[in-house]
Design a protein around this motif. Sequence first.
Motif, PDB file in Angstrom:
ATOM      1  N   GLY A 157      35.805  45.280  18.571  1.00  0.00           N
ATOM      2  CA  GLY A 157      35.117  45.480  20.078  1.00  0.00           C
ATOM      3  C   GLY A 157      34.180  45.013  20.392  1.00  0.00           C
ATOM      4  N   PHE A 158      32.886  45.015  19.783  1.00  0.00           N
ATOM      5  CA  PHE A 158      31.927  44.982  20.086  1.00  0.00           C
ATOM      6  C   PHE A 158      30.890  44.115  20.321  1.00  0.00           C
ATOM      7  CE2 PHE A 158      27.584  44.379  17.499  1.00  0.00           C
ATOM      8  CZ  PHE A 158      27.136  45.839  17.860  1.00  0.00           C
ATOM      9  N   THR A 159      30.776  44.373  21.569  1.00  0.00           N
ATOM     10  CA  THR A 159      30.014  43.580  22.458  1.00  0.00           C
ATOM     11  C   THR A 159      29.133  42.420  21.919  1.00  0.00           C
ATOM     12  OG1 THR A 159      29.589  45.636  23.863  1.00  0.00           O
ATOM     13  CG2 THR A 159      28.803  43.330  24.776  1.00  0.00           C
ATOM     14  N   GLY A 160      29.242  40.878  22.349  1.00  0.00           N
ATOM     15  CA  GLY A 160      28.842  39.635  22.020  1.00  0.00           C
ATOM     16  C   GLY A 160      28.543  39.270  20.660  1.00  0.00           C
ATOM     17  N   ILE A 161      29.775  40.194  20.152  1.00  0.00           N
ATOM     18  CA  ILE A 161      30.173  39.423  18.503  1.00  0.00           C
ATOM     19  C   ILE A 161      32.014  39.041  19.029  1.00  0.00           C
ATOM     20  CG2 ILE A 161      31.509  39.156  16.345  1.00  0.00           C
ATOM     21  CD1 ILE A 161      28.552  39.086  16.912  1.00  0.00           C
ATOM     22  N   ASP A 162      32.768  39.990  19.554  1.00  0.00           N
ATOM     23  CA  ASP A 162      33.930  39.941  20.273  1.00  0.00           C
ATOM     24  C   ASP A 162      34.791  40.908  21.319  1.00  0.00           C
ATOM     25  OD1 ASP A 162      34.082  42.417  18.862  1.00  0.00           O
ATOM     26  OD2 ASP A 162      35.860  42.427  17.074  1.00  0.00           O
ATOM     27  N   SER A 163      33.537  41.492  22.024  1.00  0.00           N
ATOM     28  CA  SER A 163      33.812  41.191  23.128  1.00  0.00           C
ATOM     29  C   SER A 163      32.594  40.535  24.084  1.00  0.00           C
ATOM     30  CB  SER A 163      33.770  43.395  23.190  1.00  0.00           C
ATOM     31  OG  SER A 163      33.979  43.736  24.556  1.00  0.00           O
ATOM     32  N   PRO A 164      32.791  40.722  25.396  1.00  0.00           N
ATOM     33  CA  PRO A 164      32.141  39.961  26.335  1.00  0.00           C
ATOM     34  C   PRO A 164      30.877  40.575  27.012  1.00  0.00           C
ATOM     35  CG  PRO A 164      33.629  40.121  27.480  1.00  0.00           C
ATOM     36  CD  PRO A 164      34.582  41.114  25.872  1.00  0.00           C
ATOM     37  N   TYR A 165      29.780  40.086  26.782  1.00  0.00           N
ATOM     38  CA  TYR A 165      28.746  40.860  27.827  1.00  0.00           C
ATOM     39  C   TYR A 165      27.957  40.315  28.975  1.00  0.00           C
ATOM     40  CZ  TYR A 165      24.177  42.520  29.333  1.00  0.00           C
ATOM     41  OH  TYR A 165      23.344  42.640  30.840  1.00  0.00           O
ATOM     42  N   GLU A 166      28.809  40.209  30.362  1.00  0.00           N
ATOM     43  CA  GLU A 166      28.211  39.884  31.538  1.00  0.00           C
ATOM     44  C   GLU A 166      27.056  39.669  32.156  1.00  0.00           C
ATOM     45  OE1 GLU A 166      33.561  40.176  32.491  1.00  0.00           O
ATOM     46  OE2 GLU A 166      31.593  41.175  33.946  1.00  0.00           O
ATOM     47  N   LYS A 167      26.087  38.623  31.992  1.00  0.00           N
ATOM     48  CA  LYS A 167      24.940  38.495  31.994  1.00  0.00           C
ATOM     49  C   LYS A 167      25.288  39.474  34.214  1.00  0.00           C
ATOM     50  CE  LYS A 167      22.469  35.862  28.913  1.00  0.00           C
ATOM     51  NZ  LYS A 167      22.235  34.238  28.932  1.00  0.00           N
ATOM     52  N   PRO A 168      23.302  40.227  34.327  1.00  0.00           N
ATOM     53  CA  PRO A 168      23.701  40.016  35.212  1.00  0.00           C
ATOM     54  C   PRO A 168      23.374  38.824  36.496  1.00  0.00           C
ATOM     55  CG  PRO A 168      22.447  41.552  34.527  1.00  0.00           C
ATOM     56  CD  PRO A 168      22.489  40.441  33.531  1.00  0.00           C
ATOM     57  N   ASP A 169      23.838  39.033  37.451  1.00  0.00           N
ATOM     58  CA  ASP A 169      23.633  37.344  38.210  1.00  0.00           C
ATOM     59  C   ASP A 169      22.455  37.237  39.245  1.00  0.00           C
ATOM     60  OD1 ASP A 169      26.248  36.083  37.650  1.00  0.00           O
ATOM     61  OD2 ASP A 169      27.290  38.005  39.505  1.00  0.00           O
ATOM     62  N   GLN A 170      22.005  38.749  39.120  1.00  0.00           N
ATOM     63  CA  GLN A 170      20.893  38.741  40.374  1.00  0.00           C
ATOM     64  C   GLN A 170      19.982  39.914  40.088  1.00  0.00           C
ATOM     65  OE1 GLN A 170      22.317  37.927  44.608  1.00  0.00           O
ATOM     66  NE2 GLN A 170      20.755  36.621  44.938  1.00  0.00           N
TER      67      GLN A 170
END
Length: 204
Positions: A157-170
Amino acid sequence: MKQSANVTWHQQSISKQERRERNGHHSFVVWFTGLSGSGKSTVANELARKLYENGVQVYVLDGDNVRHGLNGDLGFSDSDRRENIRRIGEVSKLFTDAGSVVITAFISPFKEDRSQVRGLLEADEFVEVFTDCSLEKCEERDPKGLYKKARSGEIKGFTGIDSPYEKPDQPEIVLNSGEFNPSECAEQVLHYLKDRQFVSLKNA
């Protein structure tokens, strides 16, 4: 979050505005978000030093440091990550009410959680800073060796590998932390805060 029915809000005798006037500056949150290894903590501390040298009451809340105490009971499941950010949001609001500047450095991977923190504060009290650094560059840096462990399956469950990172929109600020060094990134944030008249700079 469910709230107890047996609590009553007590109005404080000293207002947020009075505390700001005593400190001589606006109070707000600078919220760094980005992948592990993108430079959040390093830039946050560079910024804190620059603000401190300009007479600003400032404190850094760092993801790892907070998990040594306040959030030591939380793991890294999605629900625990959300609770981690919820608590930090509430603590950040307290710092803001106290008239101080608080800088946070958390991956905070989910847009909804960051939005909820923003919603706790006034419109001019939340500055979202996205440390935009490619996954490849973050893995190349890998200062804690976490990507290597994630790739080998030691960490789940590491962010960027098998867990998502949701980039900021604004976000208010986007830092190309893969290209610019921490001091240069901190200067970019500092000048944004100056331009918005959040702080005045004596030593810049």
